[in-house]
Design a protein around this motif. Structure first.
Motif, short mmCIF file in Angstrom:
data_model
loop_
_atom_site.label_atom_id
_atom_site.label_comp_id
_atom_site.label_asym_id
_atom_site.label_seq_id
_atom_site.Cartn_x
_atom_site.Cartn_y
_atom_site.Cartn_z
N GLY A 141 -15.73 13.17 -9.35
CA GLY A 141 -16.15 14.01 -8.23
C GLY A 141 -16.63 13.12 -7.10
O GLY A 141 -17.01 11.97 -7.33
N VAL A 142 -16.60 13.62 -5.86
CA VAL A 142 -17.00 12.83 -4.70
C VAL A 142 -18.51 12.91 -4.52
O VAL A 142 -19.06 14.00 -4.36
CB VAL A 142 -16.29 13.31 -3.43
N ALA A 143 -19.19 11.76 -4.55
CA ALA A 143 -20.64 11.73 -4.43
C ALA A 143 -21.10 11.40 -3.01
O ALA A 143 -22.21 11.76 -2.62
CB ALA A 143 -21.22 10.70 -5.41
N VAL A 144 -20.26 10.69 -2.25
CA VAL A 144 -20.64 10.35 -0.88
C VAL A 144 -20.18 11.47 0.05
O VAL A 144 -19.24 12.23 -0.24
CB VAL A 144 -20.01 9.01 -0.43
N GLU A 145 -20.84 11.58 1.19
CA GLU A 145 -20.49 12.62 2.16
C GLU A 145 -19.24 12.21 2.93
O GLU A 145 -19.20 11.15 3.56
CB GLU A 145 -21.65 12.86 3.12
N LYS A 150 -12.25 14.32 8.25
CA LYS A 150 -11.42 13.61 7.28
C LYS A 150 -11.01 14.52 6.14
O LYS A 150 -9.86 14.50 5.69
CB LYS A 150 -12.18 12.40 6.72
N ASP A 151 -11.97 15.31 5.66
CA ASP A 151 -11.69 16.19 4.53
C ASP A 151 -10.65 17.25 4.90
O ASP A 151 -9.64 17.43 4.20
CB ASP A 151 -12.99 16.86 4.07
N LYS A 152 -10.88 17.93 6.02
CA LYS A 152 -9.98 19.01 6.41
C LYS A 152 -8.69 18.51 7.04
O LYS A 152 -7.67 19.21 7.02
CB LYS A 152 -10.70 19.97 7.36
N ALA A 154 -7.10 15.70 6.11
CA ALA A 154 -6.38 14.78 5.22
C ALA A 154 -4.91 15.15 5.08
O ALA A 154 -4.04 14.28 5.06
CB ALA A 154 -7.06 14.73 3.86
N GLY A 155 -4.63 16.45 4.96
CA GLY A 155 -3.25 16.89 4.80
C GLY A 155 -2.40 16.56 6.02
O GLY A 155 -1.27 16.10 5.90
N LEU A 156 -2.97 16.76 7.22
CA LEU A 156 -2.25 16.47 8.46
C LEU A 156 -2.03 14.97 8.61
O LEU A 156 -0.93 14.53 8.98
CB LEU A 156 -3.04 17.02 9.65
N ILE A 157 -3.08 14.19 8.34
CA ILE A 157 -2.96 12.73 8.42
C ILE A 157 -1.90 12.23 7.45
O ILE A 157 -1.09 11.37 7.79
CB ILE A 157 -4.32 12.06 8.10
N ASN A 158 -1.88 12.81 6.25
CA ASN A 158 -0.90 12.38 5.25
C ASN A 158 0.52 12.71 5.68
O ASN A 158 1.47 11.97 5.36
CB ASN A 158 -1.21 13.06 3.91
N SER A 159 0.69 13.79 6.43
CA SER A 159 2.02 14.18 6.91
C SER A 159 2.48 13.32 8.08
O SER A 159 3.65 12.92 8.15
CB SER A 159 2.01 15.65 7.34
N LEU A 160 1.56 13.01 9.00
CA LEU A 160 1.93 12.31 10.23
C LEU A 160 1.82 10.79 10.10
O LEU A 160 2.68 10.06 10.61
CB LEU A 160 1.05 12.78 11.39
N LEU A 161 0.77 10.32 9.42
CA LEU A 161 0.51 8.88 9.30
C LEU A 161 0.16 8.55 7.85
O LEU A 161 -0.97 8.15 7.54
CB LEU A 161 -0.65 8.47 10.23
N PRO A 162 1.11 8.70 6.94
CA PRO A 162 0.81 8.55 5.52
C PRO A 162 0.31 7.16 5.12
O PRO A 162 -0.42 7.04 4.13
CB PRO A 162 2.15 8.87 4.84
N LYS A 163 0.67 6.12 5.87
CA LYS A 163 0.25 4.77 5.51
C LYS A 163 -1.06 4.35 6.18
O LYS A 163 -1.52 3.23 5.98
CB LYS A 163 1.35 3.76 5.85
N LEU A 164 -1.65 5.26 6.93
CA LEU A 164 -2.94 4.97 7.56
C LEU A 164 -4.04 5.01 6.50
O LEU A 164 -4.19 5.99 5.79
CB LEU A 164 -3.24 6.00 8.65
N ALA A 165 -4.79 3.93 6.39
CA ALA A 165 -5.91 3.86 5.44
C ALA A 165 -7.21 3.82 6.22
O ALA A 165 -7.42 2.93 7.04
CB ALA A 165 -5.78 2.63 4.54
N LEU A 166 -8.07 4.80 5.98
CA LEU A 166 -9.33 4.92 6.69
C LEU A 166 -10.49 4.47 5.80
O LEU A 166 -10.33 4.23 4.61
CB LEU A 166 -9.54 6.36 7.14
N ILE A 195 -8.98 3.66 2.25
CA ILE A 195 -8.29 4.60 1.36
C ILE A 195 -7.33 5.45 2.18
O ILE A 195 -7.62 5.80 3.33
CB ILE A 195 -9.32 5.49 0.61
N SER A 196 -6.19 5.76 1.61
CA SER A 196 -5.21 6.58 2.32
C SER A 196 -5.43 8.06 2.03
O SER A 196 -6.04 8.43 1.01
CB SER A 196 -3.79 6.19 1.90
N ALA A 197 -4.93 8.91 2.92
CA ALA A 197 -5.09 10.35 2.76
C ALA A 197 -4.40 10.84 1.50
O ALA A 197 -4.89 11.76 0.82
CB ALA A 197 -4.53 11.08 3.98
#
Length: 224
Positions: A141-145, A150-152, A154-166, A195-197
């Motif tokens: 489970g995710v313990a950090v905020e 980023k959370d909402k 993530a799906g868009l980032i993964n579609s448009l810029l899948p290799k972007l690691a934040l 980490i990537s989306a």
């Protein structure tokens, strides 16, 4: 004293993955270990040295995008890529006579523990082969905020810029209070905080999926 060796093996798609081992004469068994997100196998040298003389061999590997393995730092198309690579790591190491002829313990930290348990739930025959597993701070489970965008998004980032690691939002002072260790982390060129989306979305999917399959893993387990 350990005899250290290193090599590479092919991930599920041919990505070169780094593997290293520490062996000792007349070992009682082998500990196969998997590191956490943003770190690498060399980070466990302190543990290995502490257990020198206890009669255990160690074999560890660097996940894709980590340590000396190939790949964009922190990137995988999906979390499943780590699991597929881990299965190959197990197939390779368990095929070694010095490993399968004696007890085998699986050790994994944080995200590595999620990778390990996902694989074990799918490879049920390993329940008869592995003597036990140790899960250090398992990432269930995710313990950090996580920032809302980023959370909402993530799906868009993964579609448009899948290799972007934040940024993974994990600061070194959240991992330890030892200032010497923090300085060690800061000077470690192989550590990163990205980490990537696709991986993040995989986390969220696997948390619930893994919980529902927990009873499929009957290997003696120590969690701390």
């Amino acid at each position: 004293m350990y005899k250290r060796s290193e090599s590479f093996f092919n991930g599920y798609d041919g990505t070169k993955l780094f593997l290293q081992s520490w062996s000792t004469e007349n070992a009682k068994g082998t500990i196969l270990f998997t590191h956490g997100q943003a770190e690498h196998s060399e980070c466990y040298l302190r543990l290995i040295n502490a257990l020198d003389g206890q009669g255990w061999n160690f074999i560890g590997w660097d996940l894709r995008g980590h340590g000396k393995s190939e790949g964009i730092r922190g990137y995988a198309k999906d979390f499943d890529e780590y699991v597929l690579d881990y299965k190959l790591f197990l197939d390779l190491t368990l095929g070694l006579f010095d490993v399968h002829s004696k007890p085998v313990i699986l050790l994994a930290h944080s995200m590595g523990a999620l990778v390990q348990t996902c694989a074990l739930a799918e490879k049920k025959h390993l329940n008869e082969i592995i003597a036990g597993q140790i899960l250090s701070s398992p990432f269930f489970g995710v313990a950090v905020e996580v920032p809302e965008w980023k959370d909402k998004g993530a799906g868009l980032i993964n579609s448009l810029l899948p290799k972007l690691a934040l940024s993974n939002e994990i600061k070194n002072n959240l991992l330890t209070r030892d200032l010497d260790v923090i300085r060690e982390y800061e000077q470690d060129a192989y550590r990163h905080g990205r980490i990537s989306a696709g991986v993040y979305l995989g986390f969220k999917r696997e948390f619930q999926k893994n919980l529902s399959r927990a009873s499929d893993i009957i290997i003696p387990t120590l969690m701390h």
